[in-house]
Design an enzyme around this catalytic site. Structure first.
Site, PDB file in Angstrom:
ATOM      1  N   HIS A 285       0.930  -1.345   0.011  1.00  0.00           N
ATOM      2  CA  HIS A 285       0.052  -0.078  -0.102  1.00  0.00           C
ATOM      3  C   HIS A 285       0.925   1.269   0.116  1.00  0.00           C
ATOM      4  CE1 HIS A 285       0.844   0.639   4.277  1.00  0.00           C
ATOM      5  NE2 HIS A 285       0.485  -0.675   4.434  1.00  0.00           N
TER       6      HIS A 285
ATOM      7  N   CYS B  73      -0.230  -8.789  20.449  1.00  0.00           N
ATOM      8  CA  CYS B  73      -0.847  -8.134  19.254  1.00  0.00           C
ATOM      9  C   CYS B  73      -0.372  -8.783  18.012  1.00  0.00           C
ATOM     10  CB  CYS B  73      -0.641  -6.602  19.226  1.00  0.00           C
ATOM     11  SG  CYS B  73      -1.372  -5.992  17.878  1.00  0.00           S
TER      12      CYS B  73
HETATM   13  O1  ME8 Z   1       6.434  -3.335  10.293  1.00  0.00           O
HETATM   14  N1  ME8 Z   1       2.604   5.448   6.105  1.00  0.00           N
HETATM   15  O2  ME8 Z   1       6.014  -4.355   8.612  1.00  0.00           O
HETATM   16  P1  ME8 Z   1       4.631  -3.610   7.927  1.00  0.00           P
HETATM   17  C1  ME8 Z   1       4.036   5.371   6.233  1.00  0.00           C
HETATM   18  N2  ME8 Z   1       7.591  -6.432   8.945  1.00  0.00           N
HETATM   19  N3  ME8 Z   1       4.582   4.207   6.744  1.00  0.00           N
HETATM   20  C2  ME8 Z   1       4.030   3.175   6.729  1.00  0.00           C
HETATM   21  C3  ME8 Z   1       2.569   3.323   6.794  1.00  0.00           C
HETATM   22  C4  ME8 Z   1       1.934   4.369   6.557  1.00  0.00           C
HETATM   23  N4  ME8 Z   1       0.450   4.663   6.390  1.00  0.00           N
HETATM   24  N5  ME8 Z   1       2.184   2.058   6.826  1.00  0.00           N
HETATM   25  C5  ME8 Z   1       3.142   1.329   7.297  1.00  0.00           C
HETATM   26  C6  ME8 Z   1       6.798  -4.269   9.610  1.00  0.00           C
HETATM   27  N6  ME8 Z   1       4.398   1.813   7.047  1.00  0.00           N
HETATM   28  C7  ME8 Z   1       7.626  -5.164   9.854  1.00  0.00           C
HETATM   29  C8  ME8 Z   1       8.951  -4.677   9.821  1.00  0.00           C
HETATM   30  S1  ME8 Z   1      11.639  -4.808   9.729  1.00  0.00           S
HETATM   31  C9  ME8 Z   1      12.707  -5.594  10.382  1.00  0.00           C
HETATM   32  C10 ME8 Z   1      10.153  -5.392   9.950  1.00  0.00           C
HETATM   33  C11 ME8 Z   1       5.849   1.529   7.302  1.00  0.00           C
HETATM   34  O3  ME8 Z   1       4.386  -4.253   6.493  1.00  0.00           O
HETATM   35  C12 ME8 Z   1       5.905   0.704   8.556  1.00  0.00           C
HETATM   36  O4  ME8 Z   1       6.005   2.017   9.516  1.00  0.00           O
HETATM   37  O5  ME8 Z   1       3.651  -3.439   8.918  1.00  0.00           O
HETATM   38  C13 ME8 Z   1       7.111   0.053   8.218  1.00  0.00           C
HETATM   39  O6  ME8 Z   1       8.336   0.829   8.337  1.00  0.00           O
HETATM   40  C14 ME8 Z   1       6.780  -0.435   6.952  1.00  0.00           C
HETATM   41  O7  ME8 Z   1       6.159   0.372   6.354  1.00  0.00           O
HETATM   42  C15 ME8 Z   1       6.540  -2.049   6.623  1.00  0.00           C
HETATM   43  O8  ME8 Z   1       5.255  -2.071   7.601  1.00  0.00           O
END
Ligand code: ME8
Length: 519
Positions: free
Chosen positions: A21, A129
């Site tokens: 996304h 969670c």
């Molecule tokens: O957190 N705006 O994965 P993820 C900006 N697998 N950044 C965003 C966002 C938004 N609306 N939504 C998500 C994970 N992100 C873990 C990470 S690292 C060793 C493991 C960013 O798929 C979020 O903050 O939930 C993260 O940095 C990245 O997208 C992946 O999110």
């Protein structure tokens, strides 16, 4: 700042539990702009992104879809890779936590932490969670739910686990953060982590006994490695840990992550590295969120803001530019509604790209064709004094050179939004300069030949500086600007602009760079 020679840069690896996304895209585009900027400067850049494919959340999603976990993550990883290709993310590697090279590294790292006496068995009783894949205390819940994932059921659990002695590292972490102000940026995030450490640290589970989709825990196949203990080491597995020579890339100059996962990257990860005797990364940069109505992007909003369709709207370069222009790299950007986002997306395209930049290129190229038959005047870069501002700023050249310096400072400090703003200052100044110097009048005055040369020459120089400065954000369109001005080869490094200026426009002009929106 990292040395000139090596710049290893990573982003968070995305959970393989759904489609990519806009939030994922925002992070990868920002990191890509930094990687491209560093390459332009001449650094030896290594840029890694990837997928986080294990754990409870991914396992559950695969089950819900009636798929085997491996089959499911293969499909999801394919979708992410496809979108990163479309967005021209220039990663050098793509690490997946289901790869054997990664699992080897996780094993080796945990074994080292264990040898250091930092692993023990204990019973975990508390909450979990699965949205965050994090153990939660009752005090962290709001109305019995995770504040970041209010729609997910919080899980109450009891498990016999392997624990990591995180608490032992509190003092060393505080010292490291205090002695290295660049370690956690921006400063607001650093203060949050220091505040959290003030409250003390508890040990944390490093394994799960009830989640089968994961790396088997070394020495005890009845457990799998807790998904964050599996995910964080991607940063070293991607560069060859535990093989000798992984230090050729490690330590990372920069981990780019979102603000929701700072605790994992600024507390747990450095503690794991300290335990294993591995150097810490230089900087963790936690960007903010792109939000709709104060939320992180719900599934339905993410669907409405379908990435492929958004990219199609004005093309990949415009998408990259608009996202980073609208959402400052150090803070949140909240849009009240999906429609408000779309309106602003279009308005920004129209104002900055179709009007300001597109128009500047168009009028500059047309005037050089019309008045100079396509030959770019090399005329004195200090000519063309602007009298309309009372002589405060001397020339467009001075102004665009200064803006380029400000751009470099901002980009070095990872202030991407300030970098874009500096580049757009050149565009605005140059358009104002055309309006004030009125080249069409100079062209009718035989005594004004030198002045017209000076105006046209400085416009081209301003445009080349703009193309260089915006190239980390819009690589394709900036190459195109360079070509349309007659540039040869790749865009010049910032320090090489003066010596690589083009002299002749190409024979034939091409269409509009940023087509206007159809009404
Ligand atoms: O957190 N705006 O994965 P993820 C900006 N697998 N950044 C965003 C966002 C938004 N609306 N939504 C998500 C994970 N992100 C873990 C990470 S690292 C060793 C493991 C960013 O798929 C979020 O903050 O939930 C993260 O940095 C990245 O997208 C992946 O999110």
């Amino acid at each position: 700042m990292a040395s000139l020679e090596r710049f290893y840069l990573t982003t968070a690896i995305d959970y393989a539990n759904g489609d990519p996304h806009m939030g994922h895209a925002y992070e990868k585009i920002g990191a890509d702009a930094i990687a491209r900027y560093r390459r332009l400067r001449g650094d030896d850049v290594w840029f890694v992104i990837g997928m986080d494919e294990h754990g409870q959340k991914v396992q559950q999603e695969a089950e819900d879809q009636g798929r085997s976990p491996q089959d499911w993550v293969d499909e999801v990883a394919g979708k992410f890779r496809h979108v990163w290709e479309r967005l021209e993310i220039s990663n050098d590697d793509f690490i997946r936590t289901t790869e054997p090279r990664h699992q080897r590294a996780v094993n080796a790292l945990i074994e080292r932490i264990d040898q250091n006496g930092d692993i023990y068995t204990a019973r975990y009783e508390g909450y979990y969670c699965s949205g965050c894949e994090a153990f939660r205390k009752e005090s962290e819940l709001v109305d019995g739910r995770c504040p970041l994932h209010p729609t997910r059921e919080i899980i109450s659990m009891e498990e016999e686990n392997y624990f990591f002695r995180l608490s032992e590292y509190r003092d060393r972490l505080v010292t490291h953060i205090e002695e290295n102000p660049e370690f956690i940026q921006p400063v607001s995030r650093r203060n949050e982590i220091l505040g959290l450490l003030q409250g003390g640290l508890e040990d944390i589970s490093a394994s799960r006994s009830r989640v089968s989709w994961g790396v088997p825990f070394p020495g005890d196949p009845d457990h799998t490695v807790y998904v964050w203990f599996d995910a964080l080491p991607n940063y070293i597995s991607a560069v060859g840990y535990p093989e000798d020579g992984f230090e050729r890339r490690w330590p990372a100059a920069l981990h780019v992550i979102g603000k929701d996962i700072t605790r994992f990257h600024c507390v747990i990860w450095p503690a794991m590295l300290m335990s294993a005797g591995i150097e810490l990364p230089e900087t963790v940069w936690a960007h903010g969120f792109v939000m709709i109505a104060g939320g992180k992007l719900s599934k339905s909003e993410a669907k409405l803001l379908d990435l492929e369709r958004l990219i199609d709207r004005h093309g990949p370069d415009a998408f990259r530019f608009i996202l980073l222009r609208e959402a400052a790299w150090d803070s949140d950007r909240d849009f009240p509604t999906v429609q408000a986002f779309l309106d602003q997306f279009d308005a920004r395209y129209e104002a900055d790209l179709a009007n300001d930049l597109g128009n500047l290129l168009n009028r500059t190229v047309s005037m050089i064709r019309k008045y100079r038959d396509g030959t770019i005047p090399v005329a004195g870069s200090e000519a063309g004094t602007d009298a309309s501002d009372g002589g405060v700023s001397t020339t467009l050249d001075t102004c665009s050179r200064e803006a380029l310096d400000r751009w470099g400072e901002a980009m070095d400090a990872y202030r991407l939004h300030d970098g874009i703003e500096a580049a757009m200052t050149i565009v605005r100044e140059a358009n104002g300069y055309v309006d004030r110097s009125q080249p069409w009048k100079l062209a009718r005055d035989p005594a004004a030949t030198a002045e017209l040369d000076a105006v046209l020459g400085s416009l081209v120089r301003a445009l080349v500086r703009t193309a260089v400065a915006l190239s980390p954000f819009m690589p394709g369109k900036c190459e195109e600007i360079w070509r349309r001005l007659g540039g040869v080869g790749a865009l010049p490094a910032p320090a090489r602009i003066e010596e690589r200026l083009p002299g002749q426009l190409p024979e034939v002009g091409t269409g509009v760079l940023f087509p206007r929106l159809e009404s």
